[in-house]
Design an enzyme around this catalytic site. Structure first.
Site, PDB file in Angstrom:
ATOM      1  N   LYS A 153     -57.715  28.919  50.411  1.00  0.00           N
ATOM      2  CA  LYS A 153     -57.102  30.067  50.335  1.00  0.00           C
ATOM      3  C   LYS A 153     -57.896  31.161  48.638  1.00  0.00           C
ATOM      4  O   LYS A 153     -58.940  32.031  48.545  1.00  0.00           O
ATOM      5  CB  LYS A 153     -56.018  30.285  50.303  1.00  0.00           C
ATOM      6  CG  LYS A 153     -55.417  32.278  50.077  1.00  0.00           C
ATOM      7  CD  LYS A 153     -55.932  33.067  51.161  1.00  0.00           C
ATOM      8  CE  LYS A 153     -55.309  34.551  51.269  1.00  0.00           C
ATOM      9  NZ  LYS A 153     -54.760  35.472  50.370  1.00  0.00           N
ATOM     10  N   SER A 195     -54.742  34.968  54.984  1.00  0.00           N
ATOM     11  CA  SER A 195     -55.821  36.185  54.857  1.00  0.00           C
ATOM     12  C   SER A 195     -55.837  37.035  56.117  1.00  0.00           C
ATOM     13  O   SER A 195     -55.722  36.715  57.045  1.00  0.00           O
ATOM     14  CB  SER A 195     -57.363  35.273  54.162  1.00  0.00           C
ATOM     15  OG  SER A 195     -57.771  36.722  54.619  1.00  0.00           O
ATOM     16  N   GLU A 225     -64.775  36.215  48.667  1.00  0.00           N
ATOM     17  CA  GLU A 225     -64.787  37.951  49.327  1.00  0.00           C
ATOM     18  C   GLU A 225     -65.176  38.395  47.731  1.00  0.00           C
ATOM     19  O   GLU A 225     -65.357  39.931  47.707  1.00  0.00           O
ATOM     20  CB  GLU A 225     -63.290  38.371  48.750  1.00  0.00           C
ATOM     21  CG  GLU A 225     -62.665  38.948  49.693  1.00  0.00           C
ATOM     22  CD  GLU A 225     -61.261  39.309  49.335  1.00  0.00           C
ATOM     23  OE1 GLU A 225     -60.554  38.878  50.294  1.00  0.00           O
ATOM     24  OE2 GLU A 225     -60.375  40.151  48.726  1.00  0.00           O
ATOM     25  N   HIS A 255     -61.390  31.219  49.085  1.00  0.00           N
ATOM     26  CA  HIS A 255     -61.921  32.270  49.640  1.00  0.00           C
ATOM     27  C   HIS A 255     -61.923  33.820  49.515  1.00  0.00           C
ATOM     28  O   HIS A 255     -62.403  34.938  49.683  1.00  0.00           O
ATOM     29  CB  HIS A 255     -60.909  32.865  51.350  1.00  0.00           C
ATOM     30  CG  HIS A 255     -60.707  33.681  51.760  1.00  0.00           C
ATOM     31  ND1 HIS A 255     -60.687  35.224  51.341  1.00  0.00           N
ATOM     32  CD2 HIS A 255     -61.205  33.959  53.148  1.00  0.00           C
ATOM     33  CE1 HIS A 255     -60.681  35.500  52.575  1.00  0.00           C
ATOM     34  NE2 HIS A 255     -60.454  35.554  53.620  1.00  0.00           N
ATOM     35  N   ASN A 256     -61.084  33.890  48.557  1.00  0.00           N
ATOM     36  CA  ASN A 256     -60.936  35.201  47.689  1.00  0.00           C
ATOM     37  C   ASN A 256     -61.976  35.386  47.364  1.00  0.00           C
ATOM     38  O   ASN A 256     -62.607  36.799  46.435  1.00  0.00           O
ATOM     39  CB  ASN A 256     -59.397  35.138  47.552  1.00  0.00           C
ATOM     40  CG  ASN A 256     -58.045  35.648  47.863  1.00  0.00           C
ATOM     41  OD1 ASN A 256     -59.081  35.565  49.007  1.00  0.00           O
ATOM     42  ND2 ASN A 256     -56.704  36.512  47.502  1.00  0.00           N
TER      43      ASN A 256
HETATM   44  P1  NAP Z   1     -44.456  41.067  48.040  1.00  0.00           P
HETATM   45  O1  NAP Z   1     -44.691  42.421  47.758  1.00  0.00           O
HETATM   46  O2  NAP Z   1     -45.381  40.464  47.161  1.00  0.00           O
HETATM   47  O3  NAP Z   1     -43.435  40.629  48.189  1.00  0.00           O
HETATM   48  C1  NAP Z   1     -41.723  41.297  48.062  1.00  0.00           C
HETATM   49  C2  NAP Z   1     -41.624  40.678  48.792  1.00  0.00           C
HETATM   50  O4  NAP Z   1     -40.876  39.111  47.882  1.00  0.00           O
HETATM   51  C3  NAP Z   1     -39.799  41.140  49.023  1.00  0.00           C
HETATM   52  O5  NAP Z   1     -39.438  40.522  50.565  1.00  0.00           O
HETATM   53  C4  NAP Z   1     -38.620  40.646  48.520  1.00  0.00           C
HETATM   54  O6  NAP Z   1     -37.237  41.530  48.338  1.00  0.00           O
HETATM   55  C5  NAP Z   1     -39.166  39.617  48.018  1.00  0.00           C
HETATM   56  N1  NAP Z   1     -39.071  38.639  46.541  1.00  0.00           N
HETATM   57  C6  NAP Z   1     -39.181  39.177  45.232  1.00  0.00           C
HETATM   58  N2  NAP Z   1     -39.203  38.440  44.477  1.00  0.00           N
HETATM   59  C7  NAP Z   1     -37.892  37.640  45.104  1.00  0.00           C
HETATM   60  C8  NAP Z   1     -36.471  36.564  44.666  1.00  0.00           C
HETATM   61  N3  NAP Z   1     -36.500  36.460  43.903  1.00  0.00           N
HETATM   62  N4  NAP Z   1     -36.100  36.075  45.133  1.00  0.00           N
HETATM   63  C9  NAP Z   1     -36.092  36.596  46.742  1.00  0.00           C
HETATM   64  N5  NAP Z   1     -37.052  37.420  47.350  1.00  0.00           N
HETATM   65  C10 NAP Z   1     -37.849  37.561  46.298  1.00  0.00           C
HETATM   66  O7  NAP Z   1     -44.916  41.379  49.738  1.00  0.00           O
HETATM   67  P2  NAP Z   1     -45.800  41.141  50.089  1.00  0.00           P
HETATM   68  O8  NAP Z   1     -46.672  42.107  50.086  1.00  0.00           O
HETATM   69  O9  NAP Z   1     -45.651  41.571  51.571  1.00  0.00           O
HETATM   70  O10 NAP Z   1     -46.803  39.858  50.394  1.00  0.00           O
HETATM   71  C11 NAP Z   1     -45.738  38.488  50.570  1.00  0.00           C
HETATM   72  C12 NAP Z   1     -46.697  37.327  50.467  1.00  0.00           C
HETATM   73  O11 NAP Z   1     -47.520  37.383  50.970  1.00  0.00           O
HETATM   74  C13 NAP Z   1     -46.686  37.864  48.744  1.00  0.00           C
HETATM   75  O12 NAP Z   1     -46.891  35.754  47.960  1.00  0.00           O
HETATM   76  C14 NAP Z   1     -48.622  38.131  49.125  1.00  0.00           C
HETATM   77  O13 NAP Z   1     -49.337  37.485  47.535  1.00  0.00           O
HETATM   78  C15 NAP Z   1     -49.030  37.319  50.008  1.00  0.00           C
HETATM   79  N6  NAP Z   1     -50.314  38.128  50.670  1.00  0.00           N
HETATM   80  C16 NAP Z   1     -50.185  39.626  50.673  1.00  0.00           C
HETATM   81  C17 NAP Z   1     -51.121  39.590  50.959  1.00  0.00           C
HETATM   82  C18 NAP Z   1     -51.439  41.630  51.787  1.00  0.00           C
HETATM   83  O14 NAP Z   1     -52.052  42.370  52.145  1.00  0.00           O
HETATM   84  N7  NAP Z   1     -50.461  42.249  50.726  1.00  0.00           N
HETATM   85  C19 NAP Z   1     -52.459  38.845  51.492  1.00  0.00           C
HETATM   86  C20 NAP Z   1     -52.063  37.403  51.652  1.00  0.00           C
HETATM   87  C21 NAP Z   1     -51.017  36.574  51.448  1.00  0.00           C
HETATM   88  P3  NAP Z   1     -36.691  42.105  48.134  1.00  0.00           P
HETATM   89  O15 NAP Z   1     -37.087  43.558  49.646  1.00  0.00           O
HETATM   90  O16 NAP Z   1     -35.156  41.677  47.873  1.00  0.00           O
HETATM   91  O17 NAP Z   1     -37.105  42.370  46.743  1.00  0.00           O
END
Ligand code: NAP
Length: 483
Positions: free
Chosen positions: A189, A134, A196, A192-193
């Site tokens: 987690k 988080s 939130e 937590h959300n």
């Molecule tokens: P995201 O938009 O959720 O995901 C994009 C990423 O996932 C890219 O690297 C993409 O690769 C990859 N991906 C998607 N489908 C795939 C597949 N079938 N095989 C391999 N790679 C794949 O990215 P994010 O916002 O950085 O979040 C990453 C994770 O952290 C998520 O689970 C999200 O829920 C979690 N999270 C996010 C936040 C936040 O504030 N954003 C906070 C806590 C946790 P390509 O580039 O090849 O498409």
């Protein structure tokens, strides 16, 4: 795949979108050698071009290369789209790993998916570590709150790396600790959300009451929230509320808050929290009301269709705004304590249900920095659970019982005013109803039991005798003692 001579990375990150690349940089900033991989290699190239000089990265264009660059036991952290993205990467990764290696899922997975993935990978002697992260993109880069589950064995070598990059609480403790097996980390987690959601809804209600009930302007309110942030409400969410309310839209020069469409979105973790609470039978009314309030705000056909049809008071202003603001502050604090108390009840119930045995002091300690609900009073919550993990509720701790008891009159005045003025306060009123429910000597549940026995012979227990009873409602109304 056996360890290659090129295996020099301490940890690897898969997924170079915003969260993964920031987390990889955070590992590198702390002196770790980090392997990085993304399905579309261009993202990896871009990340290295922009940030490669910040530390020791080992970029890989194939998963084989990525795995080959990891020291054993290999630690591959997934920061990819939760759900199918996670499963796709696990399937590709599995044949490349060896017993004792670890897949760490830092995405927002549902805890039950994590439990299934952990069990499936355990068959191959691969550790699957479901880990809540988080703090958004800034947290990932500068120090998130990290909530790992998984095996104790995996935490022995992974823990020090995660603890190094985690946020540090005011006393210097890392906001990362092993919470329990399989889904425990993702469950914590999720709650937590949920908290939130509740926190944000309560702050929203406080804003609405002061704006509509006391006619205060956004800039005035920004100052009030900023002042509140100096006291017991000190928290990240109060701080950013002040920032948002103080912001002026550069295009219209209107307060920013007035140009934003009032329909709140959600990605689903609040809903998951409520669904799980229903399964566990734990009343998390603060989180539920907050989740439904977002749904109501976004229920466009109903809001549009009923405009002008539903009557009620629209304007009523308080006579003593200063006292009103203090009443709201107290109601907010008390309602917030209730939301946390409910969240901890849910974590305890899940711990029993799933065999996690979570030390309640840990989530509170991990939420003290790095995450969205970080708040000063989490120090007190941590201390309460550490002193007595068997308290029946957070509200049973004298320091929290005192706060809610002392806030009680203010809380009632706020809810009574809101009801009279026609300002919806589902969060404040649900929290107050929960408080009143817990302190009532008798609840109308006795009547519900009578009704259930009447129409369905569901039986009841008596206050003055042991055993289970049924009244012959359709006959002579005699009472039968059941075996
Ligand atoms: P995201 O938009 O959720 O995901 C994009 C990423 O996932 C890219 O690297 C993409 O690769 C990859 N991906 C998607 N489908 C795939 C597949 N079938 N095989 C391999 N790679 C794949 O990215 P994010 O916002 O950085 O979040 C990453 C994770 O952290 C998520 O689970 C999200 O829920 C979690 N999270 C996010 C936040 C936040 O504030 N954003 C906070 C806590 C946790 P390509 O580039 O090849 O498409």
């Amino acid at each position: 795949m056996s360890e290659s001579t090129n295996a020099r990375a301490d940890i690897g990150v898969i997924g170079m979108a915003v969260m993964g690349s920031n987390l990889a940089r955070n590992f590198a900033h702390h002196g770790f050698t980090v392997a990085v991989y993304n399905r579309s290699p261009q993202r990896t190239r871009d990340m290295i071009a922009e940030h490669g000089s910040e530390g020791d990265f080992v970029p890989a264009e194939t998963l084989e290369e990525f795995v080959g660059s990891l020291k054993r036991p290999r630690k591959a952290m997934l920061m990819v789209k939760a759900g199918r993205g996670t499963d796709a990467v696990i399937e590709e990764l599995k044949p490349l790993l060896e017993p004792g290696d670890m897949i760490i899922d830092g995405g927002n997975a549902h805890f039950s998916d994590t439990m299934e993935r952990e069990a499936a990978l355990r068959e191959h002697d691969i550790h699957f570590v479901g880990t809540g992260v988080s703090g958004g993109e800034e947290g990932a880069l500068k120090g998130p709150s990290i909530m790992p589950g998984g095996s104790v064995e995996s935490y022995e070598s992974l823990g020090p790396i995660l603890e190094a990059v985690a946020a540090k609480a005011p006393d210097g403790t890392p906001c990362c600790a092993h919470l329990g097996p399989d889904g425990a980390g993702h469950f914590v987690k999720m709650v937590h959300n949920g908290i939130e959601y509740s926190d944000m809804q309560l702050i929203g209600e406080a804003y609405d009451l002061m704006r509509r009930g006391a006619g205060m302007e956004p800039t005035e309110l920004a100052d009030i929230f900023s002042e509140w942030n100096q006291g017991e409400l000190d928290s990240y969410l109060i701080e950013i509320t002040s920032e948002v309310l103080g912001h002026t839209d550069p295009v219209t020069k209107q307060p920013f808050i007035d140009i934003v469409v009032d329909q709140a979105g959600q990605k689903g973790t609040g809903r998951w929290t409520v669904q799980s609470a229903l399964d566990l039978g734990v009343p998390v009314t603060g989180i539920a009301e907050a989740t439904f309030a977002r749904a109501l705000s976004s229920g466009v056909p109903q809001r549009e269709g009923l405009k002008g049809l539903l009557d009620g008071p629209n304007t009523q202003t308080v006579d003593t705004p200063k006292e009103f603001v203090e009443d709201i502050r107290q109601a907010l604090y008390a309602s917030k304590i209730v939301a946390y108390a409910q969240g901890f009840d849910q974590i305890r119930a899940a711990g029993k249900e799933y065999g996690w045995d979570i030390d309640l002091g840990l989530p509170a300690a991990l939420w003290r920095a790095g995450c969205i609900i970080r708040a000063k009073f989490l120090d007190d919550i941590t201390a309460v659970w550490k002193a007595d993990p068997n308290l029946p509720s957070l509200l049973a701790a004298p320091r929290f019982a005192d706060i809610v008891n002392q806030a009680s009159e203010s809380w009632r005045r706020v809810v009574a005013f809101a009801v009279t003025a026609g300002i919806p306060v589902p969060g404040f009123s649900a929290a107050l109803a929960y408080f009143d429910g817990l302190r009532s000597n008798r609840l109308p549940a006795a009547l519900v039991q009578g009704q259930r026995d009447f129409f369905g012979a569901h039986t009841y227990r008596r206050v003055d005798a042991e055993g289970v009873f049924h009244t012959d409602w359709s006959g002579d109304r005699s009472e039968i003692k059941m075996d």
